[in-house]
Design a protein around this motif. Sequence first.
Motif, PDB file in Angstrom:
ATOM      1  N   GLU A  46       0.841  -1.203   0.000  1.00 18.93           N
ATOM      2  CA  GLU A  46       0.000   0.000   0.000  1.00 18.93           C
ATOM      3  C   GLU A  46       0.874   1.250   0.000  1.00 18.93           C
ATOM      4  OE1 GLU A  46      -3.666  -2.029   2.548  1.00 18.93           O
ATOM      5  OE2 GLU A  46      -2.268  -0.664   3.537  1.00 18.93           O
ATOM      6  N   LEU A  47       1.930   1.223   0.780  1.00 15.41           N
ATOM      7  CA  LEU A  47       2.845   2.356   0.847  1.00 15.41           C
ATOM      8  C   LEU A  47       3.577   2.556  -0.482  1.00 15.41           C
ATOM      9  CD1 LEU A  47       4.093   4.606   2.525  1.00 15.41           C
ATOM     10  CD2 LEU A  47       5.740   2.949   3.410  1.00 15.41           C
ATOM     11  N   GLN A  48       4.007   1.470  -1.101  1.00 15.56           N
ATOM     12  CA  GLN A  48       4.670   1.577  -2.402  1.00 15.56           C
ATOM     13  C   GLN A  48       3.746   2.222  -3.434  1.00 15.56           C
ATOM     14  OE1 GLN A  48       5.714  -2.553  -3.013  1.00 15.56           O
ATOM     15  NE2 GLN A  48       7.891  -2.111  -2.675  1.00 15.56           N
ATOM     16  N   PHE A  49       2.503   1.788  -3.457  1.00 17.57           N
ATOM     17  CA  PHE A  49       1.554   2.327  -4.429  1.00 17.57           C
ATOM     18  C   PHE A  49       1.199   3.768  -4.102  1.00 17.57           C
ATOM     19  CE2 PHE A  49      -0.165  -2.231  -5.241  1.00 17.57           C
ATOM     20  CZ  PHE A  49       1.009  -2.562  -5.892  1.00 17.57           C
ATOM     21  N   LEU A  50       1.100   4.099  -2.829  1.00 19.38           N
ATOM     22  CA  LEU A  50       0.834   5.474  -2.407  1.00 19.38           C
ATOM     23  C   LEU A  50       1.964   6.399  -2.872  1.00 19.38           C
ATOM     24  CD1 LEU A  50      -0.610   7.695  -0.747  1.00 19.38           C
ATOM     25  CD2 LEU A  50       0.564   6.806   1.252  1.00 19.38           C
ATOM     26  N   LEU A  51       3.197   5.954  -2.731  1.00 26.44           N
ATOM     27  CA  LEU A  51       4.338   6.736  -3.186  1.00 26.44           C
ATOM     28  C   LEU A  51       4.299   6.932  -4.702  1.00 26.44           C
ATOM     29  CD1 LEU A  51       7.123   5.151  -0.962  1.00 26.44           C
ATOM     30  CD2 LEU A  51       6.206   7.463  -0.762  1.00 26.44           C
ATOM     31  N   SER A  52       3.874   5.906  -5.414  1.00 28.29           N
ATOM     32  CA  SER A  52       3.759   6.015  -6.870  1.00 28.29           C
ATOM     33  C   SER A  52       2.681   7.014  -7.263  1.00 28.29           C
ATOM     34  CB  SER A  52       3.457   4.640  -7.475  1.00 28.29           C
ATOM     35  OG  SER A  52       4.529   3.755  -7.247  1.00 28.29           O
ATOM     36  N   VAL A  53       1.559   7.000  -6.541  1.00 24.78           N
ATOM     37  CA  VAL A  53       0.485   7.964  -6.807  1.00 24.78           C
ATOM     38  C   VAL A  53       0.981   9.376  -6.504  1.00 24.78           C
ATOM     39  CG1 VAL A  53      -1.784   8.762  -6.023  1.00 24.78           C
ATOM     40  CG2 VAL A  53      -1.407   6.347  -6.478  1.00 24.78           C
ATOM     41  N   ALA A  54       1.763   9.523  -5.441  1.00 24.56           N
ATOM     42  CA  ALA A  54       2.311  10.834  -5.086  1.00 24.56           C
ATOM     43  C   ALA A  54       3.218  11.368  -6.190  1.00 24.56           C
ATOM     44  CB  ALA A  54       3.072  10.754  -3.770  1.00 24.56           C
ATOM     45  N   GLN A  55       3.810  10.478  -6.965  1.00 27.50           N
ATOM     46  CA  GLN A  55       4.652  10.885  -8.086  1.00 27.50           C
ATOM     47  C   GLN A  55       3.835  11.194  -9.333  1.00 27.50           C
ATOM     48  OE1 GLN A  55       8.204   7.887  -7.080  1.00 27.50           O
ATOM     49  NE2 GLN A  55       8.209   8.694  -9.119  1.00 27.50           N
ATOM     50  N   GLY A  56       2.536  10.957  -9.275  1.00 29.12           N
ATOM     51  CA  GLY A  56       1.680  11.271 -10.405  1.00 29.12           C
ATOM     52  C   GLY A  56       1.354  10.098 -11.308  1.00 29.12           C
ATOM     53  N   MET A  57       1.653   8.894 -10.882  1.00 27.15           N
ATOM     54  CA  MET A  57       1.374   7.716 -11.701  1.00 27.15           C
ATOM     55  C   MET A  57      -0.081   7.286 -11.568  1.00 27.15           C
ATOM     56  SD  MET A  57       4.822   5.468 -10.977  1.00 27.15           S
ATOM     57  CE  MET A  57       4.459   4.177 -12.156  1.00 27.15           C
ATOM     58  N   THR A  58      -0.626   6.713 -12.632  1.00 30.64           N
ATOM     59  CA  THR A  58      -1.978   6.167 -12.608  1.00 30.64           C
ATOM     60  C   THR A  58      -1.914   4.707 -12.166  1.00 30.64           C
ATOM     61  OG1 THR A  58      -1.886   5.386 -14.890  1.00 30.64           O
ATOM     62  CG2 THR A  58      -2.651   7.664 -14.535  1.00 30.64           C
ATOM     63  N   ALA A  59      -3.079   4.124 -11.893  1.00 32.16           N
ATOM     64  CA  ALA A  59      -3.135   2.717 -11.479  1.00 32.16           C
ATOM     65  C   ALA A  59      -2.577   1.804 -12.572  1.00 32.16           C
ATOM     66  CB  ALA A  59      -4.568   2.329 -11.130  1.00 32.16           C
ATOM     67  N   LYS A  60      -2.872   2.126 -13.821  1.00 32.86           N
ATOM     68  CA  LYS A  60      -2.361   1.300 -14.929  1.00 32.86           C
ATOM     69  C   LYS A  60      -0.839   1.392 -15.021  1.00 32.86           C
ATOM     70  CE  LYS A  60      -6.422   1.330 -17.903  1.00 32.86           C
ATOM     71  NZ  LYS A  60      -6.966   1.716 -19.215  1.00 32.86           N
ATOM     72  N   GLU A  61      -0.294   2.589 -14.829  1.00 32.92           N
ATOM     73  CA  GLU A  61       1.155   2.758 -14.874  1.00 32.92           C
ATOM     74  C   GLU A  61       1.828   2.025 -13.718  1.00 32.92           C
ATOM     75  OE1 GLU A  61       1.375   7.178 -16.979  1.00 32.92           O
ATOM     76  OE2 GLU A  61       1.234   7.023 -14.791  1.00 32.92           O
ATOM     77  N   ILE A  62       1.220   2.092 -12.547  1.00 39.00           N
ATOM     78  CA  ILE A  62       1.767   1.392 -11.375  1.00 39.00           C
ATOM     79  C   ILE A  62       1.731  -0.109 -11.615  1.00 39.00           C
ATOM     80  CG2 ILE A  62       1.450   0.916  -8.915  1.00 39.00           C
ATOM     81  CD1 ILE A  62       0.176   3.770  -8.740  1.00 39.00           C
ATOM     82  N   ALA A  63       0.600  -0.606 -12.131  1.00 36.79           N
ATOM     83  CA  ALA A  63       0.453  -2.037 -12.403  1.00 36.79           C
ATOM     84  C   ALA A  63       1.515  -2.520 -13.379  1.00 36.79           C
ATOM     85  CB  ALA A  63      -0.942  -2.321 -12.948  1.00 36.79           C
ATOM     86  N   LYS A  64       1.759  -1.741 -14.410  1.00 40.58           N
ATOM     87  CA  LYS A  64       2.767  -2.112 -15.408  1.00 40.58           C
ATOM     88  C   LYS A  64       4.164  -2.122 -14.784  1.00 40.58           C
ATOM     89  CE  LYS A  64       4.249  -1.018 -20.085  1.00 40.58           C
ATOM     90  NZ  LYS A  64       4.073  -0.149 -21.239  1.00 40.58           N
ATOM     91  N   ALA A  65       4.451  -1.136 -13.938  1.00 37.51           N
ATOM     92  CA  ALA A  65       5.771  -1.050 -13.297  1.00 37.51           C
ATOM     93  C   ALA A  65       6.018  -2.221 -12.344  1.00 37.51           C
ATOM     94  CB  ALA A  65       5.906   0.269 -12.544  1.00 37.51           C
TER      95      ALA A  65
END
Length: 127
Positions: A22-41
């Motif tokens: 959850e923290l990793q994904f929260l940090l990714s959202v804070a960087q401006g990434m979308t759910a699809k971009e996070i999923a791909k990463a």
Amino acid sequence: MESTIVNGAWKGHLGRGLAPRELQFLLSVAQGMTAKEIAKAFGIAPGTVVKRLSNAMFKLGVHRQGAMIAEAMRRQIITPLCLLLAGLIAMHTATDGEMARRDRRPTERRFAELRLMRRAEPVGLIG
């Protein structure tokens, strides 16, 4: 000793209420990434990312991703790495208010000069 996760320009602190993923994904959202971009990463399904972010929002008591980031910052779960630099810039801006006013004056003068020139042009054409 507290563990941290660094993701881009953000630092997350484990052990403050959010699961590591959850923290990793929260940090990714804070960087401006979308759910699809996070999923791909991370090589996972976008639905998994959405579910983890939903869990994080529930734990923080918010309903929107922007509010999730703000609440996580308020609780010091995440912090920008450039926090010191941002503080220095804010202090400089607050103490040097005259500099900000000087930035606006040339624009105002330029518009005033244009208005004067436009008024003077028709007079020159008549005479």
